[in-house]
Scaffold this motif. Sequence first.
Motif, PDB file in Angstrom:
ATOM      1  N   UNK A   1      10.206  15.256  11.875  1.00 47.41           N
ATOM      2  CA  UNK A   1       9.277  14.374  12.581  1.00 47.41           C
ATOM      3  C   UNK A   1       9.245  13.032  11.871  1.00 47.41           C
ATOM      4  N   UNK A   2       9.494  11.958  12.619  1.00 48.23           N
ATOM      5  CA  UNK A   2       9.484  10.608  12.058  1.00 48.23           C
ATOM      6  C   UNK A   2       8.132   9.954  12.371  1.00 48.23           C
ATOM      7  N   UNK A   3       7.435   9.515  11.335  1.00 44.52           N
ATOM      8  CA  UNK A   3       6.116   8.904  11.498  1.00 44.52           C
ATOM      9  C   UNK A   3       6.145   7.448  11.039  1.00 44.52           C
ATOM     10  N   UNK A   4       5.447   6.602  11.766  1.00 40.87           N
ATOM     11  CA  UNK A   4       5.235   5.216  11.364  1.00 40.87           C
ATOM     12  C   UNK A   4       3.750   4.988  11.170  1.00 40.87           C
ATOM     13  N   UNK A   5       3.351   4.592   9.960  1.00 41.12           N
ATOM     14  CA  UNK A   5       1.938   4.390   9.626  1.00 41.12           C
ATOM     15  C   UNK A   5       1.746   2.914   9.302  1.00 41.12           C
ATOM     16  N   UNK A   6       1.004   2.212  10.146  1.00 41.77           N
ATOM     17  CA  UNK A   6       0.788   0.773   9.973  1.00 41.77           C
ATOM     18  C   UNK A   6      -0.573   0.537   9.336  1.00 41.77           C
ATOM     19  N   UNK A   7      -0.556  -0.220   8.243  1.00 43.37           N
ATOM     20  CA  UNK A   7      -1.777  -0.534   7.491  1.00 43.37           C
ATOM     21  C   UNK A   7      -1.996  -2.041   7.564  1.00 43.37           C
ATOM     22  N   UNK A   8      -3.177  -2.466   7.963  1.00 47.17           N
ATOM     23  CA  UNK A   8      -3.494  -3.887   8.045  1.00 47.17           C
ATOM     24  C   UNK A   8      -3.688  -4.503   6.679  1.00 47.17           C
ATOM     25  N   UNK A   9      -3.650  -5.824   6.628  1.00 45.40           N
ATOM     26  CA  UNK A   9      -3.825  -6.536   5.359  1.00 45.40           C
ATOM     27  C   UNK A   9      -5.305  -6.570   4.998  1.00 45.40           C
TER      28      UNK A   9
ATOM     29  N   UNK B   1      -1.174  -7.122   0.872  1.00 47.28           N
ATOM     30  CA  UNK B   1      -0.374  -7.279   2.085  1.00 47.28           C
ATOM     31  C   UNK B   1      -0.196  -5.931   2.772  1.00 47.28           C
ATOM     32  N   UNK B   2      -0.299  -5.946   4.110  1.00 47.46           N
ATOM     33  CA  UNK B   2      -0.103  -4.737   4.889  1.00 47.46           C
ATOM     34  C   UNK B   2       1.329  -4.613   5.389  1.00 47.46           C
ATOM     35  N   UNK B   3       1.583  -3.584   6.175  1.00 49.20           N
ATOM     36  CA  UNK B   3       2.921  -3.347   6.711  1.00 49.20           C
ATOM     37  C   UNK B   3       2.983  -1.967   7.338  1.00 49.20           C
ATOM     38  N   UNK B   4       4.186  -1.493   7.600  1.00 45.36           N
ATOM     39  CA  UNK B   4       4.399  -0.186   8.222  1.00 45.36           C
ATOM     40  C   UNK B   4       5.232   0.701   7.310  1.00 45.36           C
ATOM     41  N   UNK B   5       4.723   1.890   7.050  1.00 39.95           N
ATOM     42  CA  UNK B   5       5.444   2.894   6.267  1.00 39.95           C
ATOM     43  C   UNK B   5       6.191   3.822   7.222  1.00 39.95           C
ATOM     44  N   UNK B   6       7.419   4.197   6.863  1.00 42.35           N
ATOM     45  CA  UNK B   6       8.238   5.102   7.670  1.00 42.35           C
ATOM     46  C   UNK B   6       8.463   6.380   6.864  1.00 42.35           C
ATOM     47  N   UNK B   7       7.906   7.475   7.368  1.00 38.34           N
ATOM     48  CA  UNK B   7       7.901   8.731   6.622  1.00 38.34           C
ATOM     49  C   UNK B   7       8.532   9.823   7.480  1.00 38.34           C
ATOM     50  N   UNK B   8       9.440  10.592   6.865  1.00 39.73           N
ATOM     51  CA  UNK B   8      10.082  11.728   7.540  1.00 39.73           C
ATOM     52  C   UNK B   8       9.498  13.023   6.991  1.00 39.73           C
TER      53      UNK B   8
ATOM     54  N   UNK C   1       0.823  -1.205   0.000  1.00 42.00           N
ATOM     55  CA  UNK C   1       0.000   0.000   0.000  1.00 42.00           C
ATOM     56  C   UNK C   1       0.858   1.255   0.000  1.00 42.00           C
ATOM     57  N   UNK C   2       0.415   2.261  -0.747  1.00 39.05           N
ATOM     58  CA  UNK C   2       1.059   3.573  -0.725  1.00 39.05           C
ATOM     59  C   UNK C   2       0.512   4.382   0.441  1.00 39.05           C
ATOM     60  N   UNK C   3       1.411   4.967   1.217  1.00 34.11           N
ATOM     61  CA  UNK C   3       1.029   5.886   2.289  1.00 34.11           C
ATOM     62  C   UNK C   3       1.558   7.264   1.927  1.00 34.11           C
ATOM     63  N   UNK C   4       0.664   8.237   1.777  1.00 30.37           N
ATOM     64  CA  UNK C   4       1.010   9.630   1.502  1.00 30.37           C
ATOM     65  C   UNK C   4       0.722  10.453   2.746  1.00 30.37           C
ATOM     66  N   UNK C   5       1.706  11.233   3.182  1.00 30.86           N
ATOM     67  CA  UNK C   5       1.560  12.081   4.359  1.00 30.86           C
ATOM     68  C   UNK C   5       1.674  13.533   3.915  1.00 30.86           C
ATOM     69  N   UNK C   6       0.640  14.322   4.242  1.00 29.71           N
ATOM     70  CA  UNK C   6       0.635  15.747   3.917  1.00 29.71           C
ATOM     71  C   UNK C   6       0.683  16.559   5.201  1.00 29.71           C
ATOM     72  N   UNK C   7       1.627  17.498   5.276  1.00 29.22           N
ATOM     73  CA  UNK C   7       1.770  18.360   6.448  1.00 29.22           C
ATOM     74  C   UNK C   7       1.528  19.808   6.038  1.00 29.22           C
ATOM     75  N   UNK C   8       0.570  20.447   6.695  1.00 31.39           N
ATOM     76  CA  UNK C   8       0.336  21.885   6.545  1.00 31.39           C
ATOM     77  C   UNK C   8       0.242  22.472   7.948  1.00 31.39           C
ATOM     78  N   UNK C   9       0.190  23.778   8.034  1.00 24.66           N
ATOM     79  CA  UNK C   9       0.097  24.426   9.344  1.00 24.66           C
ATOM     80  C   UNK C   9      -1.059  23.845  10.151  1.00 24.66           C
ATOM     81  N   UNK C  10      -0.732  23.318  11.327  1.00 27.60           N
ATOM     82  CA  UNK C  10      -1.728  22.834  12.290  1.00 27.60           C
ATOM     83  C   UNK C  10      -2.502  21.611  11.798  1.00 27.60           C
ATOM     84  N   UNK C  11      -2.015  20.909  10.797  1.00 29.26           N
ATOM     85  CA  UNK C  11      -2.783  19.753  10.305  1.00 29.26           C
ATOM     86  C   UNK C  11      -1.866  18.678   9.739  1.00 29.26           C
ATOM     87  N   UNK C  12      -2.270  17.431   9.978  1.00 26.99           N
ATOM     88  CA  UNK C  12      -1.615  16.248   9.406  1.00 26.99           C
ATOM     89  C   UNK C  12      -2.688  15.418   8.701  1.00 26.99           C
ATOM     90  N   UNK C  13      -2.401  15.011   7.481  1.00 25.10           N
ATOM     91  CA  UNK C  13      -3.334  14.135   6.761  1.00 25.10           C
ATOM     92  C   UNK C  13      -2.584  12.917   6.237  1.00 25.10           C
TER      93      UNK C  13
END
Length: 649
Positions: free
Chosen positions: A511-519, A523-530, A448-460
């Motif tokens: 900021x180091x983020x770990x995003x875990x996605x279930x199967x 197949x699921x797994x954990x994405x590591x995004x900086x 799975x693709x995990x996209x992380x968007x950071x803007x002022x006062x918000x995480x998506x």
Amino acid sequence: MPNINHRSLLLRVGRVFAVVFCVVFAGLGLAAPANAHSFLVRTSPATGARLSTGPDEVVLDFSERIDGTPHLSLRTATGTKIDLAFVGTDPGGTRIRANVPTLARDIYLVTWQVLARDGHTTEGEFAFAVGTDLPPGAVDTRTRPSQGRFGWADALIQFEIVAGLAFAFGCLASERLIWATHRPAPTSPKSPAAPSIAFALVGVMSAVALELHRRHVLGSLTDWSGALATRADRLMVATGSLTGLALVAARSSRLRRIAALPVAAALALMVWRGHSGDDSRWWATPLGTAHVIGSAAWAGALLHLTRRPIDRPARTAFGIAARRYSRFALPVVAVTIGIGTIVAFTRFDSIHQLWTTRYGTILLIKLALVVAALVLANLARAKGLRNVDNKPSTLRTIVRVELLAVTAVLAASVALAVTAPPSSAGSFVLGPPPIANATWGADLAGNNLVLVAAVDHQLQIRVLQPGGQPPPTGRATISGKQPDGSDIDITARNCGQGCETISHEWQPGTTELGVTVGESDYAGGTAHVSIEWSPGPVGGPLLAAAVAATKQAGNISLTESVTSNSAASADAGNTRISGPDFISQEPFGNGGDDVHQLADDQGLNVIAFTVPASNIWIKMWIDPITKRIAKETIIDPGHRIEHTISYPP
């Protein structure tokens, strides 16, 4: 009919398809790596946009110049088609515009198809909404991914599998239900069940090899298990196992009577692997399986009947078998057509989609072929069967033509299987609202693709499966570390299918983020995004300069590694390519969005950006002196691509 040695026939068929297999994949291996694919870079309105009033036009920007006439359509969530007054391209050839009439409050789906300079057809769709009171999760149901160009390789391979299994099942059923009490003359050959199964087995091998080739691990045995991690891959491997078991049983005199069981199971897995398996309605897969099994019995029994000799010693046995087949086929064909009609028309939101969509056109062709087969079947009963004892050649001729029509029906069924249906149980996903001027990061979590968007006062957080669709169920688990070293656990709220959002105060630093996605389907797994905060300088001019400088280079040396799973590794491959060809196959030829410069890395300038309409995130390292691209990481739904580039003097 001359006496045929079954074993030698099987060996000859196996040799032929082994040669075809080798030729096909030798061609794949020698194919040129560079093609000027047209990636969709951005759209207006943006994907998932919530607009207070309807737009005056729809605009699509592509990475490369497109050729030919683009195709663009607009419809509502209920299937009503909106007429577009004008569809055309700008002088540069990379932008499509379409004038839009006044739109009422509703959800709208834009479907597009373009032709790149190399003849590669690309298509897709995106949704937006008109009306201020639409909630973020509006029309939040499952959706099927829009499929790309019609995959002729996939279609031919699937036809090989389905036709082989169908003919084998029908022949084996015919042996037990039609010929069991009236055995043919000793000189009569057996039904071609075993060669048909071998035919299907070669198709399964080809399908698996094609997927491994696409994921750049065909030559690496150690990476096969990691590459074949999707639900579709696992089902194909299971189909191959059942097909191999069926081949062993079909060639054994003791086990032949049960050989139809693994064949039927393999056909059921092929149904589960297709559109029925993506359907949330519980009855979709059982009905689809019943339809395919019935079609297989019809086709294979016909094939078996054409194999019977009609010389005078065997004429009586042929006549008896023909009458028994007629009594057997009548209820089987009636039930099969009834089930197929129910399954097919549940794919549509409105009747006009039968002639306005490619799926509908193929279905109409299939219906015409079914009608032709039924006309021939009726002719066989009325003309050939009545006089079969005196003139069996008439019935034989009609049956052979009917067999061709039924084979064409199987081919149309496979074409439907590799074509995206126009509906998804009556609705589609609007998706999360777009975010502008964000700092983006990405990684794979399993497939799975995990996209992380950071803007002022918000995480998506957005999660997309291969093909670009959000996962049907489940939510991502988010944790990480702040720049000051403290741990964070995040419980976000839902912002649409595959979307999580939360108000978040960003600390300066990484900021180091770990995003875990279930199967789920994959197949699921954990994405590591900086995420580097605050956003760096705007990197658009640096990207434009890098594209221009790399395009002007002569031959370059490209090292590429591709993985399709965060837990897998891939061997690197090397190739020589020209600068213009390299840029033509990249998704950023026409720029990207939210381009920000990051901290320099080992003397190289670093930028990160998105190609939002294609759900692609790119991190790029640029030589500050030559302005050329030195390396890059590209992450899209289902793939991580690493490029290292050197420039020979």
